[in-house]
Design a protein around this motif. Structure first.
Motif, PDB file in Angstrom:
ATOM      1  N   SER A   1       0.845  -1.184  -0.092  1.00 14.21           N
ATOM      2  CA  SER A   1       0.007  -0.102  -0.079  1.00 14.21           C
ATOM      3  C   SER A   1       0.947   1.059   0.190  1.00 14.21           C
ATOM      4  O   SER A   1       0.463   2.211  -0.725  1.00 14.21           O
ATOM      5  CB  SER A   1      -1.114  -0.042   1.276  1.00 14.21           C
ATOM      6  OG  SER A   1      -1.620  -1.211   1.026  1.00 14.21           O
ATOM      7  N   ILE A   2       1.914   1.251   0.811  1.00 19.06           N
ATOM      8  CA  ILE A   2       2.880   2.221   0.924  1.00 19.06           C
ATOM      9  C   ILE A   2       3.419   2.485  -0.580  1.00 19.06           C
ATOM     10  O   ILE A   2       3.471   3.789  -1.184  1.00 19.06           O
ATOM     11  CB  ILE A   2       3.847   2.336   1.973  1.00 19.06           C
ATOM     12  CG1 ILE A   2       3.260   2.342   3.465  1.00 19.06           C
ATOM     13  CG2 ILE A   2       5.017   3.171   1.758  1.00 19.06           C
ATOM     14  CD1 ILE A   2       4.048   1.872   4.372  1.00 19.06           C
ATOM     15  N   HIS A   3       3.935   1.361  -1.231  1.00 19.08           N
ATOM     16  CA  HIS A   3       4.642   1.350  -2.472  1.00 19.08           C
ATOM     17  C   HIS A   3       3.783   1.980  -3.545  1.00 19.08           C
ATOM     18  O   HIS A   3       4.282   2.801  -4.370  1.00 19.08           O
ATOM     19  CB  HIS A   3       5.126   0.103  -2.719  1.00 19.08           C
ATOM     20  CG  HIS A   3       5.853   0.169  -4.040  1.00 19.08           C
ATOM     21  ND1 HIS A   3       5.041   0.021  -5.233  1.00 19.08           N
ATOM     22  CD2 HIS A   3       7.116  -0.155  -4.361  1.00 19.08           C
ATOM     23  CE1 HIS A   3       6.167  -0.220  -6.318  1.00 19.08           C
ATOM     24  NE2 HIS A   3       6.996  -0.027  -5.685  1.00 19.08           N
ATOM     25  N   ASN A   4       2.358   1.797  -3.436  1.00 18.93           N
ATOM     26  CA  ASN A   4       1.364   2.354  -4.389  1.00 18.93           C
ATOM     27  C   ASN A   4       0.834   3.729  -4.048  1.00 18.93           C
ATOM     28  O   ASN A   4      -0.054   3.857  -4.767  1.00 18.93           O
ATOM     29  CB  ASN A   4       0.094   1.209  -4.355  1.00 18.93           C
ATOM     30  CG  ASN A   4       0.634  -0.169  -4.983  1.00 18.93           C
ATOM     31  OD1 ASN A   4       1.472  -0.352  -5.584  1.00 18.93           O
ATOM     32  ND2 ASN A   4      -0.065  -1.032  -4.513  1.00 18.93           N
ATOM     33  N   GLY A   5       1.533   4.290  -3.168  1.00 16.79           N
ATOM     34  CA  GLY A   5       1.207   5.688  -3.107  1.00 16.79           C
ATOM     35  C   GLY A   5       0.204   6.167  -2.026  1.00 16.79           C
ATOM     36  O   GLY A   5      -0.018   7.142  -1.779  1.00 16.79           O
ATOM     37  N   LEU A   6      -0.019   5.277  -1.195  1.00 17.76           N
ATOM     38  CA  LEU A   6      -1.021   5.648   0.051  1.00 17.76           C
ATOM     39  C   LEU A   6      -0.201   6.039   1.382  1.00 17.76           C
ATOM     40  O   LEU A   6      -0.831   6.236   2.089  1.00 17.76           O
ATOM     41  CB  LEU A   6      -1.892   4.316   0.466  1.00 17.76           C
ATOM     42  CG  LEU A   6      -2.759   3.945  -0.749  1.00 17.76           C
ATOM     43  CD1 LEU A   6      -3.481   2.572  -0.385  1.00 17.76           C
ATOM     44  CD2 LEU A   6      -3.754   5.131  -1.353  1.00 17.76           C
ATOM     45  N   ALA A   7       1.228   6.345   1.124  1.00 17.53           N
ATOM     46  CA  ALA A   7       1.829   6.620   2.230  1.00 17.53           C
ATOM     47  C   ALA A   7       1.221   7.957   3.016  1.00 17.53           C
ATOM     48  O   ALA A   7       1.130   7.816   4.341  1.00 17.53           O
ATOM     49  CB  ALA A   7       3.264   6.870   2.044  1.00 17.53           C
ATOM     50  N   GLU A   8       1.020   9.070   2.198  1.00 18.61           N
ATOM     51  CA  GLU A   8       0.639  10.097   2.887  1.00 18.61           C
ATOM     52  C   GLU A   8      -0.742   9.906   3.642  1.00 18.61           C
ATOM     53  O   GLU A   8      -0.903  10.682   4.746  1.00 18.61           O
ATOM     54  CB  GLU A   8       0.567  11.278   1.976  1.00 18.61           C
ATOM     55  CG  GLU A   8       0.134  12.709   2.535  1.00 18.61           C
ATOM     56  CD  GLU A   8      -0.158  13.881   1.435  1.00 18.61           C
ATOM     57  OE1 GLU A   8      -0.168  15.044   1.750  1.00 18.61           O
ATOM     58  OE2 GLU A   8       0.067  13.406   0.309  1.00 18.61           O
ATOM     59  N   GLU A   9      -1.624   9.271   3.147  1.00 23.48           N
ATOM     60  CA  GLU A   9      -2.946   9.038   3.722  1.00 23.48           C
ATOM     61  C   GLU A   9      -2.799   8.355   5.046  1.00 23.48           C
ATOM     62  O   GLU A   9      -3.382   8.434   5.949  1.00 23.48           O
ATOM     63  CB  GLU A   9      -4.016   8.121   2.681  1.00 23.48           C
ATOM     64  CG  GLU A   9      -5.262   7.750   3.306  1.00 23.48           C
ATOM     65  CD  GLU A   9      -6.105   7.267   2.397  1.00 23.48           C
ATOM     66  OE1 GLU A   9      -7.204   6.456   2.546  1.00 23.48           O
ATOM     67  OE2 GLU A   9      -5.600   7.147   0.974  1.00 23.48           O
ATOM     68  N   ILE A  10      -2.064   7.290   4.801  1.00 26.10           N
ATOM     69  CA  ILE A  10      -1.848   6.460   6.197  1.00 26.10           C
ATOM     70  C   ILE A  10      -1.146   7.402   7.228  1.00 26.10           C
ATOM     71  O   ILE A  10      -1.486   7.224   8.331  1.00 26.10           O
ATOM     72  CB  ILE A  10      -0.828   5.288   6.053  1.00 26.10           C
ATOM     73  CG1 ILE A  10      -1.670   4.315   4.854  1.00 26.10           C
ATOM     74  CG2 ILE A  10      -0.347   4.407   7.056  1.00 26.10           C
ATOM     75  CD1 ILE A  10      -0.567   3.223   4.318  1.00 26.10           C
TER      76      ILE A  10
END
Length: 877
Positions: free
Chosen positions: A756-765
């Motif tokens: 999920s982090i790799h796919n670009g959801l890091a900021e949301e997390i």
């Protein structure tokens, strides 16, 4: 704030490698070491023959692994100081659990502590239920009390005084706060207990019900709680309106009755620290009773039979340094009769009075001398008066008095002390030993003690929510615990020896540790523990503690240039600990010490063998590669292994000139910035990158910002439900975080989360984690140093693939990679949602990269980061 124990230093023995870690392990030094004289006297023969009383053999407890106990820990740091009760471990002992010293009932709408058993509960073990109807709510009298009276006027209280309740939603400490008012004057008398207010406030605010009542008793002291009775008034409307949630009202009222029942069973008459100490004893006796003898258990249980004054005084004295205390200096507002409390504690064996001058040992005399003031010490006639004695330090006066007594020049010193100090008491060795052991079992470390409860109660620390699923005990029997306890005694002796510059005693402690590091009982007892758990459970063995003593001893021997002794001990550590993350450092030191003695071939072989060791990682691996390249030149070696190709990578360097303020060896370089202010090299580099270096924004952070980002992004993984890694309510990380088992035990969850982090959801997390857990303690997370906007900018500009690689590295080996990261994190945006980042290691004129820093730079480059070294240099002459 008191100086943390890790900061203790000796002028002649600066902080040797391994000492800071050892001091954290020891924690607060014990007043009394049961085996001090026996340990030191036996060091010369290397035979430790402990008396039968010091070790009681207890058979390991058979654990029922099919019926594990699960605790969901929901911490609330803002609890009332007067809410009573003890934590209940089994359901039949009550229908509430105490969380951080606070009673919580089952089945509430808010966060509570629940106990769930995997096996079905028999009817007699079920929590008590209150079968109520709506008509039962009105007119029912509820017994409770007023807390927080420090803001009220004692004169306002009258027996039978009519009271009313008023919501205070603007209360910053408790959004559910309910004030208790005088019905006549409207004066605030205090507050309802928070555990009760959380259920009454929705009835008042959402369902428009009102409460009134009266004062039923007056307190003896101003700080005590005030007993009151309250009842509900109003009308519940059916259908339309705010009162159509009848089931919700009944559920809230049931929770209120459960809280009242819990308070009835556990009267809130105890002070907060007294209640916390009782909780500690109760939990230890319930969960770890096999670690104590029957006499020790009876002694601990007798604490609850002491009067309130005696309990409070004992906890007060236990929390102080001591070991001796003058009765004339014992005065606490909450203790009405200190002398009577001392007599009761003395009669029950908790304290020992100083009433007779005969038979006192030298260490006891020293302890009593320390309670005297400098003026009182000077007035003791047998202390030799020297020139300038009016300015003598207290420790010099004490040393002079003891010397005179030992030389027979002042045989009446004990009698003079009795006259000068008056009645004194000290903690009995039995009480100190038993309760120190209970405290260590409860917290499982030396850095936390009873003050941890206080920090939570004051709201200074908030611990995360997690489940404690415990199926295996840390200490299987009392013999294992006593081995561990005696090892910590040796560690404290070692630390005291360094403080006292006593090299001979340092060597004696080292001999003891060397003789005990490979105890057969340790190997046998741990054979049944699975590999995933053995790594962190091994940290609670005597051998592990002795290994830390030996490491500190090796550092001492190296400083004394006793390399043959250091080499023998390093080899012993490597032989005894075959699966340990410290093997890398040990191997590097062994290779270096062999080179000091001129054994170049053996030094090279050690380095080469170390590179084949899977436990040699990060900076240690880089250091060994460097040694192999240097020592393995022809004719010793003719080829370079292909795995060494990474060492040939070129790290980009940027050179920045600055006007130096100082460039002395051993001191941190200082420069003048563009504005004429004095800067360190990191601030000067930030100034460079913000301007001609490319208009970068950034922070000087080293590892701090990365550990914060890791903690926030991986929060749900870190505190996921894994058996046996959460064992207390006061953990900021699972016990296995710094072991390989952290990743292996959560592999599926971690891999999914990293994707999920790799796919670009890091900021949301990151944003969700920040908003959900802000202020909650977590290993590595620093809430104050970096703002959410800085973290969002860093996460956005670094990008998902690089963040996922970094988080994977820390998940797999947190211990090796949690230090040594580059000094600067820089970022700049290209548009609103895209950007780039750069990591920079800054070095001054006399600095060079450490092997750990070099390892980090290579790993970052391998993961796709833009990384470089910035060298700040003075201008050419």
């Amino acid at each position: 704030m008191k100086e943390p124990p890790a900061m203790r230093k000796s002028p002649n023995f600066p902080m040797l490698t391994g000492r800071e870690s050892l001091v954290r392990l020891i924690g607060k030094r014990r007043r009394f070491l049961p085996n001090r004289h026996l340990l030191l006297s036996s060091a010369s023969s290397l035979q430790l023959n402990f008396s039968p009383q010091s070790k009681v053999q207890v058979c390991p407890v058979e654990l029922d692994l099919e019926q594990s106990t699960v605790y969901e820990v929901c911490n609330n740091p803002h609890e009332d100081s007067a809410n009573g009760g003890h934590e209940v471990d089994t359901v039949e002992n009550g229908d509430s659990l105490l969380l951080n010293g606070r009673a919580r009932s089952f089945g509430s709408e808010c966060q509570i502590a629940r106990k769930v058993e995997s096996a079905s509960l028999s009817p007699k073990k079920m929590t008590r239920h209150f079968d109520i109807g709506v008509e039962d709510i009105f007119g029912t009298v509820v017994d409770t009390f007023i807390v927080g009276r420090k803001f009220s006027d004692e004169k306002e209280l009258k027996l039978g005084m009519a009271i009313s309740l008023l919501r205070e939603p603007e209360n910053v400490k408790d959004p559910s706060a309910i004030k208790v008012l005088s019905a006549d004057s409207g004066c605030c008398l205090g507050y309802l207990p928070r555990s009760l207010a959380q259920y009454i406030s929705p009835l008042v605010e959402k369902h428009c019900l009102s409460f009134e009542g009266s004062v039923t008793a007056l307190p003896n002291h101003n700080h005590d709680i005030v007993p009151i009775q309250i009842s509900c008034h109003g009308t519940i409307l059916r259908g339309e309106g705010k009162h159509d949630d009848v089931d919700g009202i009944k559920c809230l009222w049931t929770s209120i009755l459960q809280e009242v029942e819990a308070a009835r069973k556990n009267p809130p008459s105890m002070t907060k620290y007294q209640q916390n100490f009782s909780l500690l004893i109760h939990e230890v006796l319930i969960r770890s009773s096999n670690l104590f003898t029957e006499d020790e258990k009876l002694f601990m249980e007798s604490f609850t039979s002491l009067s309130d004054d005696s309990q409070r005084l004992f906890v007060r004295l236990y929390s102080r340094k001591g070991p001796w205390f003058r009765l004339s200096n014992i005065s606490y507002l909450e203790i009405s009769n200190a002398l009577q409390a001392v007599n009761e504690l003395s009669g029950k064996g908790y304290v020992i009075p100083f009433e007779c001058a005969e038979g006192l040992q030298t260490d006891e005399l020293m302890g009593i001398l320390r309670v005297l003031t400098v003026k009182e010490l000077r007035e003791i006639s047998c202390i030799p008066k020297k020139k300038g004695s009016q300015n003598s330090r207290k420790k010099d006066l004490i040393a002079s008095a003891l010397c005179s007594y030992r030389d027979g020049l002042c045989p009446v010193l004990p009698s003079m002390l009795l006259d000068k100090a008056g009645p004194c008491v000290k903690m009995s060795s039995r009480a100190e030993t038993v309760f120190w052991r209970a405290e260590r079992i409860f917290f499982l470390n030396g850095e936390q003690d009873l003050s941890t409860f206080l920090l939570v109660d004051l709201g200074a620390v908030k611990y995360p929510t997690y489940k404690c699923t415990i199926s295996k005990q840390i200490f299987l029997s009392q013999s294992h615990l006593l081995d561990y306890e005696e090892a910590i005694e040796v560690a404290q002796l070692m630390d005291e020896s360094l403080d006292g510059n006593d090299a001979n005693q340092v060597l004696r402690c080292l001999k003891i540790a060397d003789s005990c590091v490979d105890l057969p009982s340790e190997n046998v007892s741990r054979s049944s523990i699975s590999g995933s758990e053995a790594a962190f459970i091994s940290c609670f063995t005597a051998s592990w503690v002795y290994s830390k003593v030996i490491l500190l001893g090796i550092s001492f021997l190296e400083r004394e240039r006793r390399y043959p002794d250091a080499i023998n001990l390093l080899k012993r550590l490597l032989d005894c600990f075959t699966s340990d993350g410290r093997r890398g450092y040990w191997t590097v030191r062994l290779s270096i010490n062999l080179e000091h003695l001129g054994f170049l071939d053996e030094s090279l072989s050690v380095a080469e063998d170390g590179l084949l060791d899977p436990w040699v990682r990060a900076g240690s691996r880089m250091a060994l590669q460097k040694r192999v390249l240097r020592l393995g030149k022809p004719p010793r070696r003719w080829t370079i292994p292909r795995s060494f190709e990474i060492t040939k990578w070129k790290i980009k360097e940027v050179h920045v000139q600055g006007r130096p303020l100082n460039c002395e060896m051993g001191k941190k370089s200082r420069f003048y910035g563009e504005d004429g202010e004095q800067w360190g090299v990191e601030q000067l580099a930030l100034q460079y990158y913000a301007n001609e270096g490319g208009c970068w924004s950034g922070v000087h952070t080293e590892s701090g910002i990365w550990l914060t980002i890791f903690g926030l992004l991986m929060w749900d993984v870190i505190f996921s439900d894994v058996p046996n890694v959460f064992r207390t309510k006061f953990q900021t990380a699972p016990l296995d975080l710094e072991t390989d088992s952290f990743y292996l035990a959560r592999k599926g969850l971690i891999d999914t989360h990293l994707q999920s982090i790799h796919n670009g959801l890091a900021e949301e997390i990151l944003i969700t984690s920040w908003e959900s857990h802000i202020g909650t303690a977590c290993r590595g997370v620093n809430w104050d140093r970096h703002s959410l906007s800085e973290l969002r900018a860093a996460v956005t500009c670094v990008g998902g693939p690089c963040l996922a690689s970094l988080c994977r590295l820390l998940s797999q080996d947190y211990r090796s990679w949690s230090s040594g990261m580059p000094d600067l994190l820089l970022w700049r945006f290209h548009g609103e949602y895209r950007g780039e980042a750069k990591l920079v290691e800054v070095k001054g004129p006399n600095d060079r990269l450490s092997e750990q820093q070099r390892a980090w730079l290579f790993v970052l480059m391998e993961c796709g980061f833009n990384a470089e070294v910035c060298k700040v240099m003075p201008p050419p002459p």
